[in-house]
Design an enzyme around this catalytic site. Structure first.
Site, mmCIF file in Angstrom:
data_model
loop_
_atom_site.group_PDB
_atom_site.id
_atom_site.type_symbol
_atom_site.label_atom_id
_atom_site.label_comp_id
_atom_site.label_asym_id
_atom_site.label_seq_id
_atom_site.Cartn_x
_atom_site.Cartn_y
_atom_site.Cartn_z
ATOM 1 N N TYR A 72 6.368 -6.534 -33.948
ATOM 2 C CA TYR A 72 4.990 -6.042 -33.901
ATOM 3 C C TYR A 72 4.572 -5.403 -35.218
ATOM 4 O O TYR A 72 5.285 -4.561 -35.778
ATOM 5 C CB TYR A 72 4.873 -5.015 -32.776
ATOM 6 C CG TYR A 72 3.455 -4.591 -32.455
ATOM 7 C CD1 TYR A 72 2.637 -5.397 -31.689
ATOM 8 C CD2 TYR A 72 2.956 -3.377 -32.904
ATOM 9 C CE1 TYR A 72 1.345 -5.011 -31.364
ATOM 10 C CE2 TYR A 72 1.674 -2.978 -32.582
ATOM 11 C CZ TYR A 72 0.867 -3.800 -31.826
ATOM 12 O OH TYR A 72 -0.411 -3.403 -31.513
ATOM 13 N N SER A 161 11.935 -8.039 -30.598
ATOM 14 C CA SER A 161 10.823 -7.235 -30.111
ATOM 15 C C SER A 161 9.623 -8.136 -29.803
ATOM 16 O O SER A 161 9.703 -8.991 -28.924
ATOM 17 C CB SER A 161 10.486 -6.131 -31.120
ATOM 18 O OG SER A 161 9.558 -5.225 -30.556
ATOM 19 N N GLN A 162 8.497 -7.979 -30.507
ATOM 20 C CA GLN A 162 7.387 -8.899 -30.320
ATOM 21 C C GLN A 162 7.847 -10.342 -30.518
ATOM 22 O O GLN A 162 7.450 -11.247 -29.779
ATOM 23 C CB GLN A 162 6.254 -8.595 -31.295
ATOM 24 C CG GLN A 162 5.120 -9.612 -31.265
ATOM 25 C CD GLN A 162 4.078 -9.339 -32.337
ATOM 26 O OE1 GLN A 162 2.987 -8.897 -32.021
ATOM 27 N NE2 GLN A 162 4.403 -9.604 -33.592
ATOM 28 N N ASP A 247 16.893 1.936 -25.021
ATOM 29 C CA ASP A 247 15.662 1.483 -25.666
ATOM 30 C C ASP A 247 14.465 2.187 -25.040
ATOM 31 O O ASP A 247 14.157 1.975 -23.866
ATOM 32 C CB ASP A 247 15.543 -0.033 -25.519
ATOM 33 C CG ASP A 247 14.419 -0.637 -26.350
ATOM 34 O OD1 ASP A 247 13.501 0.107 -26.761
ATOM 35 O OD2 ASP A 247 14.464 -1.864 -26.585
ATOM 36 N N HIS A 276 16.093 0.253 -29.746
ATOM 37 C CA HIS A 276 15.226 -0.893 -30.014
ATOM 38 C C HIS A 276 15.599 -1.454 -31.380
ATOM 39 O O HIS A 276 15.019 -1.076 -32.400
ATOM 40 C CB HIS A 276 13.755 -0.464 -29.965
ATOM 41 C CG HIS A 276 12.815 -1.618 -29.852
ATOM 42 N ND1 HIS A 276 12.837 -2.487 -28.781
ATOM 43 C CD2 HIS A 276 11.839 -2.075 -30.688
ATOM 44 C CE1 HIS A 276 11.904 -3.405 -28.948
ATOM 45 N NE2 HIS A 276 11.303 -3.185 -30.094
#
Length: 299
Positions: A72, A161-162, A247, A276
């Site tokens: 992100y 992640s994203q 996370d 994360h």
């Protein structure tokens, strides 16, 4: 999942087939031995201008290929991190997500939203930000398919992640993918995530709903079309997922929720103290997964 969920994505697919199939490759001068490196430009959803990097070995082929999607607000422009995959013998396409920190330009007009990307177009699934992001990733597969040196029967997608969430989504939406590798994926179980963490970027949704409480159901109805909780059972290829039990950005239960709906061959790497991040044991696991299910995928 809304009753018209599949119809929505079928219509989206039909619309994206009308996109302009012009792909521009410009050579990049970079001192990497035995590789050709290019800047890439192509037209994404709603005529967005999508940018990326393409690395391919100079000899051999046709090559297995990987699509890389970043986290992100990030970007995929640096060449150095891409070399590891390229030197493993993969053709690598790394794209910049529209409107974020790279060179991809988002041409869509959105209404009012909270700071960030998560609530852009949030009141209408047809105009929601991640509709464009997901279709741009499918279009990236079209870009790879245009290259004669790419063996499209051996195609993987990966990201963190994203990038992990988008990897799951594009794998659900496009049957051309042979294997998926999603690290600590975002974009899973929005409703639960927004009530468990106040961290960015999920907190953008909470911020918007706090300002507009009367729009809460509309917001989560829109998000339901893009939630990997609802897309996961459309995945048909081997899928590797990582999750960190500490996370606080992407709570583990949200990742478990999506993972549990994957009916294809799958594996979950759990890091007890992982946050994360990409865990130390993740890169070799990704390499093995790609070797087994991308490089050696049935042709």
């Amino acid at each position: 999942r809304q009753p018209d969920f599949d119809a929505f994505w079928e219509e989206t697919g039909l619309c994206q087939q009308l996109a302009v199939n012009v792909y521009v490759f410009e050579p990049v001068d970079f001192p990497a031995r035995a590789l050709d490196i290019y800047d890439v430009r192509y037209v994404g959803w709603s005529r967005a201008e999508i940018a990326g990097r393409y690395l391919v070995p100079q000899k051999g082929g046709p090559f297995p290929a990987l699509l890389l999607i970043h986290g992100y607000s990030g970007y995929n422009r640096p060449i150095w991190p891409l070399l590891a995959w390229a030197y493993q013998g993969y053709a690598v396409l790394a794209v910049d997500v529209r409107g974020q920190s790279g060179d991809s330009i988002d041409t869509t007009a959105y209404g009012g939203h909270a700071p960030g990307y998560m609530t852009q177009g949030i009141l209408d699934p047809a105009n929601y930000y991640y509709r464009g992001v997901y279709v741009d990733a499918v279009r990236a597969i079209d870009v790879l398919a245009s290259r004669p040196e790419v063996d499209l029967s051996r195609l993987g997608v990966t990201g963190i992640s994203q990038g992990g969430g988008c990897s799951l989504a594009v794998t659900a939406l496009d049957r051309r993918i042979s294997a998926c590798m999603a690290e600590v994926p975002y974009l899973c179980h929005f409703r639960r995530a927004t009530t468990l963490t106040g961290r960015r970027p999920y907190n953008e949704i909470g911020t918007y709903v706090k300002m507009h409480p009367e729009r809460e159901e509309t917001v989560f109805r829109t998000l339901s079309y893009f939630d990997n909780l609802n897309l996961a059972d459309h995945i048909t290829c081997p899928t590797l997922v990582t999750v960190g039990l500490m996370d606080e950005t992407c709570p583990p239960s949200t990742i478990f929720a999506a993972y549990n709906y994957i009916t294809a061959s799958k594996e979950l790497i759990i890091s007890t103290f992982g946050e994360h991040e990409s865990f130390p044991n993740a890169p070799p696991a990704l390499l093995r997964w790609a070797d087994q299910y991308v490089r050696n995928a049935p042709t």
